[in-house]
Design an enzyme around this catalytic site. Sequence first.
Site, mmCIF file in Angstrom:
data_model
loop_
_atom_site.group_PDB
_atom_site.id
_atom_site.type_symbol
_atom_site.label_atom_id
_atom_site.label_comp_id
_atom_site.label_asym_id
_atom_site.label_seq_id
_atom_site.Cartn_x
_atom_site.Cartn_y
_atom_site.Cartn_z
ATOM 1 N N ARG A 18 8.674 -8.280 -13.823
ATOM 2 C CA ARG A 18 9.491 -7.878 -12.683
ATOM 3 C C ARG A 18 10.862 -8.554 -12.693
ATOM 4 O O ARG A 18 11.875 -7.900 -12.490
ATOM 5 C CB ARG A 18 8.762 -8.251 -11.386
ATOM 6 C CG ARG A 18 9.582 -8.006 -10.142
ATOM 7 C CD ARG A 18 8.855 -8.480 -8.893
ATOM 8 N NE ARG A 18 9.754 -8.504 -7.749
ATOM 9 C CZ ARG A 18 10.560 -9.504 -7.464
ATOM 10 N NH1 ARG A 18 10.587 -10.573 -8.243
ATOM 11 N NH2 ARG A 18 11.361 -9.452 -6.414
ATOM 12 N N GLU A 30 -6.922 2.749 -8.575
ATOM 13 C CA GLU A 30 -6.677 2.518 -10.002
ATOM 14 C C GLU A 30 -7.763 3.109 -10.891
ATOM 15 O O GLU A 30 -7.486 3.638 -11.965
ATOM 16 C CB GLU A 30 -6.554 1.008 -10.282
ATOM 17 C CG GLU A 30 -5.320 0.359 -9.668
ATOM 18 C CD GLU A 30 -5.487 0.085 -8.175
ATOM 19 O OE1 GLU A 30 -6.634 0.158 -7.671
ATOM 20 O OE2 GLU A 30 -4.483 -0.187 -7.500
ATOM 21 N N ARG A 43 10.909 -4.265 -16.884
ATOM 22 C CA ARG A 43 10.371 -3.013 -16.306
ATOM 23 C C ARG A 43 11.415 -1.901 -16.355
ATOM 24 O O ARG A 43 11.062 -0.719 -16.431
ATOM 25 C CB ARG A 43 9.881 -3.236 -14.863
ATOM 26 C CG ARG A 43 10.945 -3.739 -13.913
ATOM 27 C CD ARG A 43 10.373 -4.036 -12.531
ATOM 28 N NE ARG A 43 11.300 -4.859 -11.763
ATOM 29 C CZ ARG A 43 11.479 -4.731 -10.458
ATOM 30 N NH1 ARG A 43 10.798 -3.833 -9.782
ATOM 31 N NH2 ARG A 43 12.329 -5.520 -9.836
ATOM 32 N N ASP A 89 4.816 -13.326 -4.307
ATOM 33 C CA ASP A 89 3.582 -12.631 -3.938
ATOM 34 C C ASP A 89 2.355 -13.505 -4.198
ATOM 35 O O ASP A 89 1.300 -13.310 -3.605
ATOM 36 C CB ASP A 89 3.438 -11.315 -4.726
ATOM 37 C CG ASP A 89 4.208 -10.171 -4.084
ATOM 38 O OD1 ASP A 89 4.814 -10.400 -3.014
ATOM 39 O OD2 ASP A 89 4.207 -9.056 -4.646
ATOM 40 N N SER A 109 8.177 -0.145 -7.581
ATOM 41 C CA SER A 109 8.139 -1.461 -8.226
ATOM 42 C C SER A 109 8.114 -1.357 -9.747
ATOM 43 O O SER A 109 8.813 -2.090 -10.437
ATOM 44 C CB SER A 109 6.899 -2.238 -7.778
ATOM 45 O OG SER A 109 6.905 -2.407 -6.389
ATOM 46 N N PHE A 143 -3.887 -5.419 -11.669
ATOM 47 C CA PHE A 143 -4.804 -4.372 -11.186
ATOM 48 C C PHE A 143 -5.194 -3.424 -12.329
ATOM 49 O O PHE A 143 -6.329 -2.974 -12.413
ATOM 50 C CB PHE A 143 -4.146 -3.569 -10.058
ATOM 51 C CG PHE A 143 -3.610 -4.421 -8.944
ATOM 52 C CD1 PHE A 143 -4.368 -5.468 -8.435
ATOM 53 C CD2 PHE A 143 -2.352 -4.192 -8.408
ATOM 54 C CE1 PHE A 143 -3.884 -6.271 -7.404
ATOM 55 C CE2 PHE A 143 -1.861 -4.989 -7.381
ATOM 56 C CZ PHE A 143 -2.618 -6.026 -6.878
#
Lengths: 321, 299
Positions: free
Chosen positions: A171, A62, A14, A121, A41, A87
């Site tokens: 991530r 979104e 990222r 998560d 993030s 998402f």
Amino acid sequence: MSASVARFEMKPTRFGYSEALLALGREDDRIVVLDADLAKSTTTERFKERFPGRFFDMGIAEQNMLGMAAGLSLAGFVPFVSTYGVFLSGRAWDQIRTTISYGGLNVKLGGAHGGLSVGPDGATHQALEEITLTRVLPGMTVLVPADYQETIKATRAAAAVKGPVYIRFGRAPVPMVTRPEDPFMIGKANTYREGGDITIISTGAMLAPALRAADNLASRGIQARVLNMHTIKPLDVDAVVRAAKETGGLVTVEEHQINGGLGGAVAECLVENFPAPMERVGIRDTFGESGEPDELQESYGLTAEEIEAAARRVIERKGPR
Amino acid sequence: MKPLRMKITGSGNGIESKNAVEGSSPAIPELEKTARKIRRLILTMIHAAGSGHPGGSLSACELAVALYFGVLRHDPRNPSWEGRDYVLFSKGHVAPLQYACLAHAGYFDESHLKTLRKLGSILQGHPNMHKTPGVEVSSGSLGQGLSVACGLGAGLKIQKAQNRVYCILGDGELQEGQVWEAAMSAAHFKLDNLCAMVDANGVQLDGPVADIMGVEPLVDKWRAFGWHVIEIDGHDFNRILAAYGEAEKTAGKPTAIIARTVKGKGVSFMENRAEWHGKAPNDEELRAALAELEGGAAR
């Protein structure tokens, strides 16, 4: 190209995405960035700080974000839309399909936290289906860079082509296997190891375990070719068919559902062009769970050992030479 | 400096568009005549296609006619003219209304209208931006147009351009959550170059909107979302032109025109009937409908 698997510096992909966006933002004032309350993030916050007039935080919405990006592209901008891949590709799929892909709009989709990399998560946030969901769309380009360097190149390549592009990045820090001087051409797989006994095709951060598996196989006298398939669509059909013809068998490796992902794409290609024994290493039709990314990879079989075992089974199926 | 409004150069009625927003009343009888023609084209093309959506096409007719022939800065001979105002049909199923307006304005020849929904036609069942000159964005999956309009509005703001963005929505369409995401963002970004028109005909495919999934109170809802709201009779050209003018003068926030309309307007047996949301008239029904429209013409 060849790469030793000994030790690689680690860095999240990222960071490569936002690094490229900063450079693009400087070079081209048509570049705009949208995020859905995840700018910290996805790291697009860096772009926001540098180019506040060309950054839109759309809040947790979104669907509207994708439509807004479509409108910005119609006004002549090159929007990069960023949020978690799960998402982005799932929640706003119809917006991506009907407004963006059907219109062939010049919108770039930055899918963060791909695969198991969001770890603790858990399953709701782990993106394991985006490759399938996006590659089925006509006109869509799907990029899954292997590491930080390649994510910079993929992001820049996305900006350079006209039309919708999905870029998947993660991530957690991953090994920096590719080098700055390695070429990056959309639709052209990179060979990171030559071999004639079997081909391992990896996508994304699975390149490192794929190379480790190839090293392990070499110590037992099996020479594996390793292809980094950073572009899922358009698939490098030539490289896949050549691998099947020259090595007789293949293993695909992805941090993604094997159904419809890299494994699906390669299987479709082989069946139509040159059927060959093949195994798919990846998420086997199940959801993820909480855990550290490396624990999850171990738990779901995304390891050099599993790749090696799959390669041995494929070689078995090839039969006596 | 504002781009000049273009004189309509097609087979249209030659109204100088700029009159509409500069106060002196445009030729309302001309607009009414155009609306009657557009209605005839809508019914004739849906009849020829054998399918399509007459109800909403007829209810939003005056909204669209006032826009294309009284308000819009556009050049039908040059659909991608940079100075143009944008019209987005978020309720894409009323494509026949848009196609009739575009053809009458001169974007393409009226002979195309009889090819609606046929294989190889430039006129798809729902708008396609690459096949039909004058269609700004492909639509058909409801609830998405206002978001696109927001993106255009925001982009034009960055460019400090004076073009305006118009978006036609249905009232049933407001059941889509994305519409309210877009409404929120338009006010948040202060998109005063954006005007949304809600064709509030009160009827959707399955029945009355109030019975299926109520969306009222519309004026309060849009106002609560930070919009300037104007409620009008959506078939009264005087009110429609005044509303468009008021929208253009409104600074700091987007404008929503809640147009109270009659579904199937102009054809008595179609009016307020949900069954005419998406059904083509047969030969006899077309004859009756056209006769009624002719009768309504002040000749």
